[in-house]
Write an enzyme that holds these catalytic residues in place. Structure first.
Site, PDB file in Angstrom:
ATOM      1  N   ASP A   1      40.032  40.090  35.535  1.00 50.56           N
ATOM      2  CA  ASP A   1      40.162  38.707  35.995  1.00 50.56           C
ATOM      3  C   ASP A   1      40.949  37.871  34.994  1.00 50.56           C
ATOM      4  O   ASP A   1      40.736  36.669  34.853  1.00 50.56           O
ATOM      5  CB  ASP A   1      38.769  38.100  36.205  1.00 50.56           C
ATOM      6  CG  ASP A   1      38.839  36.791  36.972  1.00 50.56           C
ATOM      7  OD1 ASP A   1      37.901  35.965  36.847  1.00 50.56           O
ATOM      8  OD2 ASP A   1      39.855  36.559  37.670  1.00 50.56           O
TER       9      ASP A   1
ATOM     10  N   LYS B   1      47.343  37.811  35.787  1.00 54.69           N
ATOM     11  CA  LYS B   1      47.503  38.820  36.850  1.00 54.69           C
ATOM     12  C   LYS B   1      48.564  39.876  36.532  1.00 54.69           C
ATOM     13  O   LYS B   1      48.490  40.995  36.999  1.00 54.69           O
ATOM     14  CB  LYS B   1      47.775  38.139  38.190  1.00 54.69           C
ATOM     15  CG  LYS B   1      46.761  37.040  38.503  1.00 54.69           C
ATOM     16  CD  LYS B   1      45.318  37.481  38.275  1.00 54.69           C
ATOM     17  CE  LYS B   1      44.376  36.306  38.171  1.00 54.69           C
ATOM     18  NZ  LYS B   1      43.034  36.683  37.629  1.00 54.69           N
TER      19      LYS B   1
ATOM     20  N   ASP C   1      39.764  40.808  40.590  1.00 55.64           N
ATOM     21  CA  ASP C   1      39.775  39.530  41.297  1.00 55.64           C
ATOM     22  C   ASP C   1      41.215  39.140  41.638  1.00 55.64           C
ATOM     23  O   ASP C   1      42.167  39.623  41.022  1.00 55.64           O
ATOM     24  CB  ASP C   1      39.152  38.435  40.406  1.00 55.64           C
ATOM     25  CG  ASP C   1      38.905  37.143  41.189  1.00 55.64           C
ATOM     26  OD1 ASP C   1      38.872  36.073  40.550  1.00 55.64           O
ATOM     27  OD2 ASP C   1      38.760  37.194  42.438  1.00 55.64           O
ATOM     28  N   ASN C   2      41.379  38.293  42.641  1.00 51.84           N
ATOM     29  CA  ASN C   2      42.656  37.640  42.949  1.00 51.84           C
ATOM     30  C   ASN C   2      43.775  38.559  43.411  1.00 51.84           C
ATOM     31  O   ASN C   2      44.955  38.292  43.136  1.00 51.84           O
ATOM     32  CB  ASN C   2      43.167  36.854  41.737  1.00 51.84           C
ATOM     33  CG  ASN C   2      42.130  35.976  41.143  1.00 51.84           C
ATOM     34  OD1 ASN C   2      41.696  36.179  40.006  1.00 51.84           O
ATOM     35  ND2 ASN C   2      41.689  34.986  41.907  1.00 51.84           N
TER      36      ASN C   2
ATOM     37  N   GLU D   1      38.236  31.006  45.076  1.00 50.31           N
ATOM     38  CA  GLU D   1      37.028  30.260  44.707  1.00 50.31           C
ATOM     39  C   GLU D   1      37.108  28.789  45.122  1.00 50.31           C
ATOM     40  O   GLU D   1      38.108  28.119  44.929  1.00 50.31           O
ATOM     41  CB  GLU D   1      36.760  30.341  43.185  1.00 50.31           C
ATOM     42  CG  GLU D   1      37.931  30.038  42.298  1.00 50.31           C
ATOM     43  CD  GLU D   1      38.697  31.283  41.891  1.00 50.31           C
ATOM     44  OE1 GLU D   1      38.655  32.282  42.629  1.00 50.31           O
ATOM     45  OE2 GLU D   1      39.356  31.261  40.852  1.00 50.31           O
TER      46      GLU D   1
HETATM   47  C1  SAM Z   1      40.524  33.325  35.525  1.00 49.84           C
HETATM   48  S1  SAM Z   1      40.001  33.090  33.898  1.00 49.84           S
HETATM   49  C2  SAM Z   1      38.530  34.151  33.792  1.00 49.84           C
HETATM   50  C3  SAM Z   1      37.441  33.681  34.699  1.00 49.84           C
HETATM   51  C4  SAM Z   1      36.106  34.408  34.525  1.00 49.84           C
HETATM   52  N1  SAM Z   1      36.266  35.871  34.687  1.00 49.84           N
HETATM   53  C5  SAM Z   1      35.094  33.896  35.543  1.00 49.84           C
HETATM   54  O1  SAM Z   1      35.143  34.374  36.697  1.00 49.84           O
HETATM   55  O2  SAM Z   1      34.300  33.023  35.178  1.00 49.84           O
HETATM   56  C6  SAM Z   1      41.189  34.051  33.003  1.00 49.84           C
HETATM   57  C7  SAM Z   1      40.945  34.058  31.499  1.00 49.84           C
HETATM   58  O3  SAM Z   1      41.574  35.187  30.925  1.00 49.84           O
HETATM   59  C8  SAM Z   1      42.127  34.827  29.668  1.00 49.84           C
HETATM   60  N2  SAM Z   1      43.199  35.818  29.427  1.00 49.84           N
HETATM   61  C9  SAM Z   1      44.371  35.921  30.108  1.00 49.84           C
HETATM   62  N3  SAM Z   1      45.058  36.992  29.682  1.00 49.84           N
HETATM   63  C10 SAM Z   1      44.307  37.588  28.699  1.00 49.84           C
HETATM   64  C11 SAM Z   1      44.479  38.736  27.884  1.00 49.84           C
HETATM   65  N4  SAM Z   1      45.567  39.508  28.003  1.00 49.84           N
HETATM   66  N5  SAM Z   1      43.511  39.050  26.993  1.00 49.84           N
HETATM   67  C12 SAM Z   1      42.400  38.269  26.892  1.00 49.84           C
HETATM   68  N6  SAM Z   1      42.162  37.165  27.645  1.00 49.84           N
HETATM   69  C13 SAM Z   1      43.125  36.836  28.541  1.00 49.84           C
HETATM   70  C14 SAM Z   1      42.577  33.397  29.834  1.00 49.84           C
HETATM   71  O4  SAM Z   1      42.645  32.724  28.589  1.00 49.84           O
HETATM   72  C15 SAM Z   1      41.501  32.830  30.759  1.00 49.84           C
HETATM   73  O5  SAM Z   1      40.465  32.214  30.033  1.00 49.84           O
HETATM   74  O1  BIE Z   2      46.267  32.200  37.821  1.00 51.39           O
HETATM   75  C1  BIE Z   2      45.465  31.386  38.244  1.00 51.39           C
HETATM   76  C2  BIE Z   2      45.832  29.985  38.317  1.00 51.39           C
HETATM   77  C3  BIE Z   2      47.144  29.667  38.607  1.00 51.39           C
HETATM   78  C4  BIE Z   2      47.516  28.339  38.673  1.00 51.39           C
HETATM   79  C5  BIE Z   2      46.578  27.331  38.470  1.00 51.39           C
HETATM   80  C6  BIE Z   2      45.274  27.665  38.176  1.00 51.39           C
HETATM   81  C7  BIE Z   2      44.891  28.996  38.094  1.00 51.39           C
HETATM   82  C8  BIE Z   2      44.117  31.845  38.710  1.00 51.39           C
HETATM   83  C9  BIE Z   2      43.628  31.382  39.931  1.00 51.39           C
HETATM   84  C10 BIE Z   2      42.423  31.877  40.427  1.00 51.39           C
HETATM   85  C11 BIE Z   2      41.723  32.853  39.712  1.00 51.39           C
HETATM   86  O2  BIE Z   2      40.551  33.384  40.171  1.00 51.39           O
HETATM   87  C12 BIE Z   2      42.214  33.319  38.487  1.00 51.39           C
HETATM   88  O3  BIE Z   2      41.513  34.318  37.865  1.00 51.39           O
HETATM   89  C13 BIE Z   2      43.400  32.781  37.962  1.00 51.39           C
HETATM   90  N1  BIE Z   2      43.849  33.156  36.624  1.00 51.39           N
HETATM   91  O4  BIE Z   2      44.458  32.301  35.942  1.00 51.39           O
HETATM   92  O5  BIE Z   2      43.563  34.258  36.156  1.00 51.39           O
HETATM   93 MG    MG Z   3      40.000  35.114  39.117  1.00 54.51          MG
END
Ligand code: SAM
Ligand code: BIE
Ligand code: MG
Length: 214
Positions: free
Chosen positions: A141, A144, A169-170, A199
């Site tokens: 997650d 992407k 996810d996604n 979400e």
């Molecule tokens: C969508 S959010 C995670 C949401 C969480 N899994 C939830 O459902 O509550 C994505 C997170 O991944 C972190 N992230 C993105 N690429 C990463 C990487 N290569 N290694 C570690 N963290 C990363 C970002 O800083 C961000 O906080």
């Molecule tokens: O990439 C986005 C995103 C792109 C644009 C603005 C906000 C979020 C996002 C959207 C829904 C997700 O569940 C998720 O995991 C992500 N993410 O950042 O990893």
């Molecule tokens: Mg996600």
């Protein structure tokens, strides 16, 4: 000075959730995201699918790629059997600071190891640093464009065993086309799509569950 969304989310948890009660933490975050501010947690609808996969796999070792504020971390850890361990990777230090407090509020510090750093750097060090052999479940997650390279890296590092489950996810929104093509066409995976919604919205999204065949 202006607060950040993760800080406001943590404040909502500390105001509305009961210490030591993971489900109340999950509920408080979902309420915050529905009533106040959208945030990129996996959310309640996809969260139910996540819950069912975690319960079915009943994993002893879990890797989460992308912690953010710890919503899915708490959701998963609250379902783990005793002695099971979840390692979650987060490379944004500001997010890690918030996630540690959300995890503490839920009382799940003993089951969760939050590692600050990039997945590409840490996946090759999992065995030597954390004594991990293989992961029973991986929740993807993070950004992407990292799903596919990190999956190949986990294969190369021997972190997947016959039967390991990848839950991503996604796969529709924002989308992970190269990853989806790989797990759906590779003879090394058996894949299944769980249709849902982005979400807190009505936009289509979904989770892809892939079993590593060895
Ligand atoms: C969508 S959010 C995670 C949401 C969480 N899994 C939830 O459902 O509550 C994505 C997170 O991944 C972190 N992230 C993105 N690429 C990463 C990487 N290569 N290694 C570690 N963290 C990363 C970002 O800083 C961000 O906080
Ligand atoms: O990439 C986005 C995103 C792109 C644009 C603005 C906000 C979020 C996002 C959207 C829904 C997700 O569940 C998720 O995991 C992500 N993410 O950042 O990893
Ligand atoms: Mg996600």
């Amino acid at each position: 000075t202006q607060s950040t969304r993760p800080q406001r989310m943590l404040a909502a948890v500390q105001k509305n959730a009961t210490r030591g009660d993971p489900r109340s933490v999950v509920k408080a975050i979902d309420q915050f995201c529905r009533q106040k501010e959208w945030a990129m947690n996996v959310g309640d609808e996809k969260g139910c699918i996540l819950d069912s996969v975690v319960s079915e796999v009943n994993p002893a070792t879990v890797l989460e790629l992308g912690t953010y504020c710890g919503y899915s971390t708490v959701r998963i850890a609250s379902l783990l059997p005793p002695h099971a361990k979840l390692i979650t990777l987060e490379f944004n230090p500001d997010n890690a600071v918030i996630a540690r407090q959300v995890i503490a509020w839920a009382g799940l510090e003993d089951k969760i190891q939050l590692v600050e750093g990039a997945s590409g750097d840490w996946i090759p060090k999992m065995k030597e640093e954390f004594g991990v052999k293989t992961f029973d479940l991986v929740f993807l997650d993070h950004w992407k464009d990292r799903y596919l390279p990190d999956t190949k890296l986990m294969e190369e590092c021997g972190l997947l065993r016959k039967g390991s489950i990848l839950l991503a996810d996604n796969v529709i929104c924002p989308g992970t086309p190269d990853y989806l093509e790989y797990v759906r066409n590779s003879p090394r995976y058996k894949s299944q799509y769980f249709k849902s919604h982005l979400e807190y919205t009505k936009v289509e999204d979904g989770l892809e569950k892939s079993v590593f065949l060895g």
